[in-house]
Design an enzyme around this catalytic site. Sequence first.
Site, PDB file in Angstrom:
ATOM      1  N   LYS A 253      13.436 -10.191  -1.996  1.00  0.00           N
ATOM      2  CA  LYS A 253      13.825  -8.878  -1.458  1.00  0.00           C
ATOM      3  C   LYS A 253      15.339  -8.882  -1.261  1.00  0.00           C
ATOM      4  O   LYS A 253      15.873  -9.704  -0.531  1.00  0.00           O
ATOM      5  CB  LYS A 253      13.111  -8.630  -0.117  1.00  0.00           C
ATOM      6  CG  LYS A 253      13.676  -7.448   0.682  1.00  0.00           C
ATOM      7  CD  LYS A 253      12.879  -7.185   1.969  1.00  0.00           C
ATOM      8  CE  LYS A 253      13.536  -6.114   2.837  1.00  0.00           C
ATOM      9  NZ  LYS A 253      12.814  -5.862   4.102  1.00  0.00           N
ATOM     10  N   LYS A 265      16.380   2.853  12.244  1.00  0.00           N
ATOM     11  CA  LYS A 265      16.155   1.800  13.235  1.00  0.00           C
ATOM     12  C   LYS A 265      16.966   2.088  14.500  1.00  0.00           C
ATOM     13  O   LYS A 265      17.998   2.740  14.434  1.00  0.00           O
ATOM     14  CB  LYS A 265      16.638   0.450  12.681  1.00  0.00           C
ATOM     15  CG  LYS A 265      15.776  -0.156  11.613  1.00  0.00           C
ATOM     16  CD  LYS A 265      16.384  -1.468  11.128  1.00  0.00           C
ATOM     17  CE  LYS A 265      15.529  -2.129  10.075  1.00  0.00           C
ATOM     18  NZ  LYS A 265      14.184  -2.519  10.527  1.00  0.00           N
ATOM     19  N   ASP A 276      19.305  -8.483   5.219  1.00  0.00           N
ATOM     20  CA  ASP A 276      17.975  -8.135   4.717  1.00  0.00           C
ATOM     21  C   ASP A 276      17.824  -8.462   3.226  1.00  0.00           C
ATOM     22  O   ASP A 276      16.801  -8.187   2.619  1.00  0.00           O
ATOM     23  CB  ASP A 276      17.685  -6.648   5.000  1.00  0.00           C
ATOM     24  CG  ASP A 276      16.190  -6.364   5.163  1.00  0.00           C
ATOM     25  OD1 ASP A 276      15.438  -7.304   5.499  1.00  0.00           O
ATOM     26  OD2 ASP A 276      15.793  -5.210   4.954  1.00  0.00           O
ATOM     27  N   ASP A 335      11.301   2.771   6.682  1.00  0.00           N
ATOM     28  CA  ASP A 335      11.791   1.454   7.093  1.00  0.00           C
ATOM     29  C   ASP A 335      10.928   0.322   6.527  1.00  0.00           C
ATOM     30  O   ASP A 335      11.329  -0.839   6.561  1.00  0.00           O
ATOM     31  CB  ASP A 335      11.848   1.380   8.621  1.00  0.00           C
ATOM     32  CG  ASP A 335      12.682   0.214   9.120  1.00  0.00           C
ATOM     33  OD1 ASP A 335      13.410  -0.373   8.297  1.00  0.00           O
ATOM     34  OD2 ASP A 335      12.600  -0.089  10.327  1.00  0.00           O
ATOM     35  N   ARG A 339       8.688  -3.800   0.893  1.00  0.00           N
ATOM     36  CA  ARG A 339       7.473  -3.854   0.076  1.00  0.00           C
ATOM     37  C   ARG A 339       7.541  -2.862  -1.091  1.00  0.00           C
ATOM     38  O   ARG A 339       6.912  -3.078  -2.121  1.00  0.00           O
ATOM     39  CB  ARG A 339       6.244  -3.605   0.967  1.00  0.00           C
ATOM     40  CG  ARG A 339       6.261  -2.267   1.652  1.00  0.00           C
ATOM     41  CD  ARG A 339       5.255  -2.190   2.805  1.00  0.00           C
ATOM     42  NE  ARG A 339       5.743  -2.883   4.010  1.00  0.00           N
ATOM     43  CZ  ARG A 339       5.059  -2.953   5.146  1.00  0.00           C
ATOM     44  NH1 ARG A 339       3.861  -2.393   5.240  1.00  0.00           N
ATOM     45  NH2 ARG A 339       5.562  -3.596   6.179  1.00  0.00           N
TER      46      ARG A 339
HETATM   47  N1  BES Z   1      13.826  -5.702   7.236  1.00  0.00           N
HETATM   48  C1  BES Z   1      12.819  -5.245   8.117  1.00  0.00           C
HETATM   49  C2  BES Z   1      12.037  -6.368   8.773  1.00  0.00           C
HETATM   50  C3  BES Z   1      12.785  -7.274   9.703  1.00  0.00           C
HETATM   51  C4  BES Z   1      12.754  -7.071  11.063  1.00  0.00           C
HETATM   52  C5  BES Z   1      13.472  -8.359   9.216  1.00  0.00           C
HETATM   53  C6  BES Z   1      13.409  -7.951  11.901  1.00  0.00           C
HETATM   54  C7  BES Z   1      14.144  -9.229  10.057  1.00  0.00           C
HETATM   55  C8  BES Z   1      14.093  -9.024  11.404  1.00  0.00           C
HETATM   56  C9  BES Z   1      11.803  -4.381   7.370  1.00  0.00           C
HETATM   57  O1  BES Z   1      12.301  -3.647   6.310  1.00  0.00           O
HETATM   58  C10 BES Z   1      11.241  -3.435   8.363  1.00  0.00           C
HETATM   59  O2  BES Z   1      11.978  -2.642   8.849  1.00  0.00           O
HETATM   60  N2  BES Z   1       9.960  -3.568   8.653  1.00  0.00           N
HETATM   61  C11 BES Z   1       9.314  -2.735   9.601  1.00  0.00           C
HETATM   62  C12 BES Z   1       7.980  -2.336   9.043  1.00  0.00           C
HETATM   63  C13 BES Z   1       7.282  -1.294   9.834  1.00  0.00           C
HETATM   64  C14 BES Z   1       7.970   0.037   9.673  1.00  0.00           C
HETATM   65  C15 BES Z   1       5.852  -1.208   9.366  1.00  0.00           C
HETATM   66  C16 BES Z   1       9.144  -3.529  10.891  1.00  0.00           C
HETATM   67  O3  BES Z   1       8.832  -4.714  10.827  1.00  0.00           O
HETATM   68  O4  BES Z   1       9.339  -2.961  11.954  1.00  0.00           O
HETATM   69 ZN    ZN Z   2      14.013  -4.440   5.391  1.00  0.00          ZN
HETATM   70 ZN    ZN Z   3      13.079  -1.773   6.919  1.00  0.00          ZN
END
Ligand code: BES
Ligand code: ZN
Ligand code: ZN
Length: 484
Positions: A253, A265, A276, A335, A339
């Site tokens: 990714k 966020k 990221d 967010d 995936r």
């Molecule tokens: N890049 C983030 C995940 C992340 C969070 C990485 C904290 C490192 C530290 C990812 O793209 C994301 O935002 N995921 C969301 C998914 C949710 C919207 C289902 C998350 O984990 O909050």
């Molecule tokens: Zn992310």
């Molecule tokens: Zn994200």
Amino acid sequence: MKMKILVTTQSIEKVKADLVVAIDDPKVELFETGSSPIGKALAEARKTFRKKNVHREIVRTFESQTLVVYSSTHEKVYDLHESSKIFVARALAFAADYGHSKVALLLDGANGSDYVGSATEGFVLGDYRFDKYRKEKRAHKVSVSLVCRPAELQKAERALLRYRVVSEEVNRARDLVNEPGDRVYPKTLAALARKIARAGKLGATIVSGAQLEKQGYTGLVAVGKGSLYAPCLIVLRYRPAKKSKHHLALVGKGITFDTGGISIKPAEGMWTMKGDMAGGAAVLAAMAAIAKLKPKVAVTGIIAAAENFPGPKAQRPGDIFIAKNGKSVMVDNTDAEGRLVLTDALARAGEEKATHIVDVATLTGAVVRALGTSVAGIMGNDPDLVRAVIDAGARHGEAYWELPLIAEYRELLKSPYADLNNIGGKFAGAITAGLFLQEFVPDGALWAHLDIAGPFILEKKWKYYPEGATGFGVKTFVELAESF
Ligand code: BES
Ligand code: ZN
Ligand code: ZN
């Protein structure tokens, strides 16, 4: 500048060093004692450690040399390889504090040469600082001699070389993650991939612009729409001299900054989303190391690079896109973008005819809540591949814990509007993310998914890592490729 590290088989009295370092372990003999003043001091230190295990470190000074001996008996959490790296990093701090510039590490005991690799890694990773934007830089430089038995010279030099290559690539990945989001965007990753390909004679393909649309990389296009910096798909190919039966794809990714997009966020901690692309960085760095170390298996690195930004052209919650494998996805939350771009990279791994696919991503906050910052999550469709990844990581101090891909939870990804929703609701977020990815794994491929959202960056120092990026995954990938 690269740290000078070399193997020597001279006796310690002859080695030019102002700091002599030794590690004492009750079972493994790393150093030799002998009758020189230092030898005697070592024997005495060993005795003291054995008698009362209250001591952790013993310092003795001689005319022109300082000796520091560390005891491993208090290190109950990590194995001796990992604790050796910790001691080496501590010795570097000691050298900086007291102005020593020539460090000798004693590995002339019966088992010493088994630890040359770990020691090298401790020096290279322990010496890393990301201070290019600070006035106050770490000015202290040391050179290192690893003192080994003459009969072990060849083995020791091989280990030094191998671990040096890998550790420097880990540091390259750390640089990419530590660099701010306005310095590293998809094009930056593509340019670096080209450079790595040239240097290591790897095949390279970069898909960008209109080609992305034309070739159906809809996930990358959808996620990248909101950003000024265009997305791209990066492919690097390593092929061994003798054609291999298996073909490993490393899929990363590469979100160069994740604002969350329209599902933006919160401000706190958002800056860490400059990293990221840690999965993509790990793949790039691992490919560079693999190009140098030449394992026997074909390895293809694939990075889905994009920036996730809000803006007039950004994708909206509720938008639906048709992924490369034909499945439709409703973007419930912009967010959950990792995936989406990974659907394309997984499809590409299939087109490249990979037999084994390992993807790596800072994918979910949920995995951090489940496993914390020292351990990454792993999921997959093949127990042997999952085991192989866990073992490869364990050999180098990168820990993975398997989470189950609970079939029942597949239902959480249902949507009335599309074949799949891109999020699975409140619970088991790391698992529903894994289940989502599973829908895009090419038919017949063995697959493992690494969620490194915990250990990719550190708020405080950990083991031999100062705060900041760890380069997590690089060591695992190189070992995995070598183990095929
Ligand atoms: N890049 C983030 C995940 C992340 C969070 C990485 C904290 C490192 C530290 C990812 O793209 C994301 O935002 N995921 C969301 C998914 C949710 C919207 C289902 C998350 O984990 O909050
Ligand atoms: Zn992310
Ligand atoms: Zn994200």
